[in-house]
Motif scaffolding. Structure first.
Motif, short mmCIF file in Angstrom:
data_model
loop_
_atom_site.label_atom_id
_atom_site.label_comp_id
_atom_site.label_asym_id
_atom_site.label_seq_id
_atom_site.Cartn_x
_atom_site.Cartn_y
_atom_site.Cartn_z
N UNK A 9 0.84 -1.20 0.00
CA UNK A 9 0.00 0.00 0.00
C UNK A 9 0.87 1.25 0.00
N UNK A 10 0.54 2.19 -0.87
CA UNK A 10 1.21 3.49 -0.90
C UNK A 10 0.18 4.60 -0.78
N UNK A 11 0.12 5.25 0.37
CA UNK A 11 -0.89 6.28 0.62
C UNK A 11 -0.34 7.66 0.33
N UNK A 12 -1.21 8.54 -0.20
CA UNK A 12 -0.79 9.90 -0.54
C UNK A 12 -1.99 10.82 -0.48
N UNK A 13 -1.72 12.13 -0.44
CA UNK A 13 -2.78 13.13 -0.45
C UNK A 13 -2.34 14.32 -1.28
N UNK A 14 -3.32 15.09 -1.71
CA UNK A 14 -3.06 16.35 -2.39
C UNK A 14 -4.18 17.31 -1.98
N UNK A 15 -3.83 18.57 -1.72
CA UNK A 15 -4.86 19.54 -1.35
C UNK A 15 -4.97 20.61 -2.42
N UNK A 70 4.24 3.59 -2.80
CA UNK A 70 4.18 2.13 -2.71
C UNK A 70 5.58 1.53 -2.80
N UNK A 71 6.51 2.25 -3.44
CA UNK A 71 7.90 1.81 -3.48
C UNK A 71 8.15 0.63 -4.39
N UNK A 72 8.55 0.89 -5.61
CA UNK A 72 8.85 -0.19 -6.55
C UNK A 72 7.63 -0.63 -7.33
N UNK A 115 -1.81 -3.54 -10.21
CA UNK A 115 -2.08 -2.44 -9.30
C UNK A 115 -3.53 -2.00 -9.44
N UNK A 116 -4.01 -1.27 -8.42
CA UNK A 116 -5.27 -0.53 -8.48
C UNK A 116 -5.09 0.71 -7.64
N UNK A 152 -7.38 11.98 -1.24
CA UNK A 152 -6.40 11.01 -0.74
C UNK A 152 -6.50 9.76 -1.61
N UNK A 153 -5.42 9.02 -1.68
CA UNK A 153 -5.40 7.83 -2.52
C UNK A 153 -4.46 6.79 -1.94
N UNK A 154 -4.71 5.54 -2.28
CA UNK A 154 -3.82 4.42 -1.94
C UNK A 154 -3.53 3.64 -3.21
N UNK A 155 -2.25 3.56 -3.55
CA UNK A 155 -1.82 2.70 -4.65
C UNK A 155 -1.69 1.29 -4.07
N UNK A 156 -2.43 0.35 -4.63
CA UNK A 156 -2.44 -1.02 -4.13
C UNK A 156 -1.64 -1.89 -5.10
N UNK A 157 -0.51 -2.40 -4.65
CA UNK A 157 0.30 -3.29 -5.46
C UNK A 157 -0.04 -4.74 -5.18
N UNK A 158 -0.14 -5.55 -6.23
CA UNK A 158 -0.61 -6.92 -6.08
C UNK A 158 0.15 -7.86 -7.01
N UNK A 159 0.20 -9.12 -6.61
CA UNK A 159 0.79 -10.15 -7.48
C UNK A 159 -0.24 -10.77 -8.41
#
Length: 385
Positions: free
Chosen positions: A93-99, A120-122, A127-128, A185-192
């Motif tokens: 999980x890679x969480x981020x925000x922007x205002x 999310x790093x790498x 992904x979603x 806000x958002x979460x980049x979800x990395x998956x196999x």
């Protein structure tokens, strides 16, 4: 994963109660992502402090709502808080925000996706992107278009615009211990394995396809070269089946169970809520592109509920060992369902079987799986993890 809700009146106590109950279900695992949905009746910073007293520094995102649902339970507007915790494995999980998203919404969407992808790093095989935003401050389709410039077609997007218990006083999103407006806000979800975002609505066409020939922002001025209000009103008057009593006055300005269906090049349809105001002006909640093809649509209660159930099977298909179904349903659907509003979360949870269900009632839904478009009204969207 673990999820729980609380309706305690004290904000910090409610946050802590829901968080402790959710944490207990993790069986010793540490939370890799925390999602919080809450009524704006709370002191939201205090509520987040109560949650983070349990979860520590684990990434946290969330939103104010107009009601929530969890494992078949229905929390109407102005009721409580719901907390979901996901263990770090097997996802990243890679969480981020922007205002300040209202100033340049397109650029804000691009920056949000960039930050989440960096967090999310790498790289991961699949992904979603999970997105929560203050939908009262900006055009959400423009935000989504900005994100698409980073994600491209291969990364689906799911999420919703925050609510405010239907007060229209201002919606909020959460990031860590921060409560923000005019932000996303958002979460980049990395998956196999592949991640599948789906959407459904239950609306049915009442007209042949038509061309929107003139728009002015959210105001629809002409359809097929005729005054848009006349075209819309004629369809409403003819469609007696959808002018049932339970639709009348369901939402201030939304006086009928009719909307626009925006026809996409691949044949999919995006619902765009529409209403005629007191001055006789036809408006939408999301701008329609000029020269787009639309149909006027309507829906009855059973069709809405059936579409929600069918969505579950679509979301779970090909998902490996799903634990939770993240869902986003529009507050307009509860208006149209009226006294049967609690049936939607109950029926989707029954359809999901052993898989948990967790979601909130939005002011618009993200559900992009093909093409650039993917911001909906009066729709339910989902992602299984």
């Amino acid at each position: 994963m673990g999820s729980a809700s609380s309706s305690l009146d004290d904000a910090a106590a409610a946050g802590a109660e829901a968080a402790n109950a959710a944490y207990a279900q993790l069986a010793g695992a540490q939370p890799g992502l925390v999602i919080v949905y809450a009524s704006i009746r709370y002191d939201l910073p205090a509520l987040l402090a109560g949650v983070r007293g349990v979860t520590g520094e684990a990434p946290l995102i969330g939103a104010s709502t107009s009601g929530q649902f969890s494992d078949g339970g229905y929390l109407p507007p102005d009721t409580g808080v719901s907390v979901l915790m996901l263990a770090a494995s097997p996802y990243r999980f890679g969480a981020a925000m922007v205002d300040g998203i209202g100033a340049d919404t397109l650029d804000a969407g691009r920056e949000l996706a960039r930050r989440a992808m960096a967090a999310v790093g790498g790289d991961t095989p699949y992904s979603a992107l999970l997105v929560l935003a203050d939908g009262m401050s900006a055009d959400m389709q423009s935000l989504l278009t900005g994100m698409y410039r980073v994600t491209g077609a291969r990364v689906p997007v799911v999420g919703g615009a925050a609510g405010d218990d239907r007060t229209f006083s201002g919606t909020k999103v959460f990031f860590g211990d921060r409560v923000m407006q005019d932000a996303a806000v958002a979460v980049w979800i990395g998956s196999d394995h592949p991640l599948r975002v789906v959407s459904g609505h239950g609306w049915q066409p009442r007209t042949l396809p038509m061309l929107v020939t003139r728009v002015n922002g959210m105001i629809v001025e002409e359809i097929d070269g005729r005054p848009a209000t006349e075209v819309f009103s004629e369809t409403v008057a003819k469609d007696t089946q959808a002018r049932s009593e339970y639709f009348e006055g369901a939402w201030e300005g939304w006086h009928t169970g009719h909307s626009f269906s925006l026809i996409e090049p691949d044949g999919t349809q995006l619902i765009r809520g529409a209403f005629v105001d007191q001055n006789g002006v036809l408006s939408t909640f999301v701008p329609l592109p000029e020269y787009c093809a639309v149909q006027i649509v309507s829906a009855d209660r059973e069709a809405l509920l059936q579409a929600s159930e069918e969505l579950v099977g679509d979301a779970l298909r090909e998902t490996i060992d799903p634990a939770v179904l993240l869902m986003f349903s529009c507050i307009a659907r509860t208006d149209l369902l009226d006294t049967r509003a609690a049936e939607e979360p109950a029926r989707v949870h029954k359809a999901a079987g052993p898989v948990s269900t967790f979601g909130f009632y939005t002011y618009g839904e993200f559900g992009r799986s093909t093409g650039v478009a993917g911001y909906h009204n009066a729709t339910i969207t989902a992602l299984a993890l």
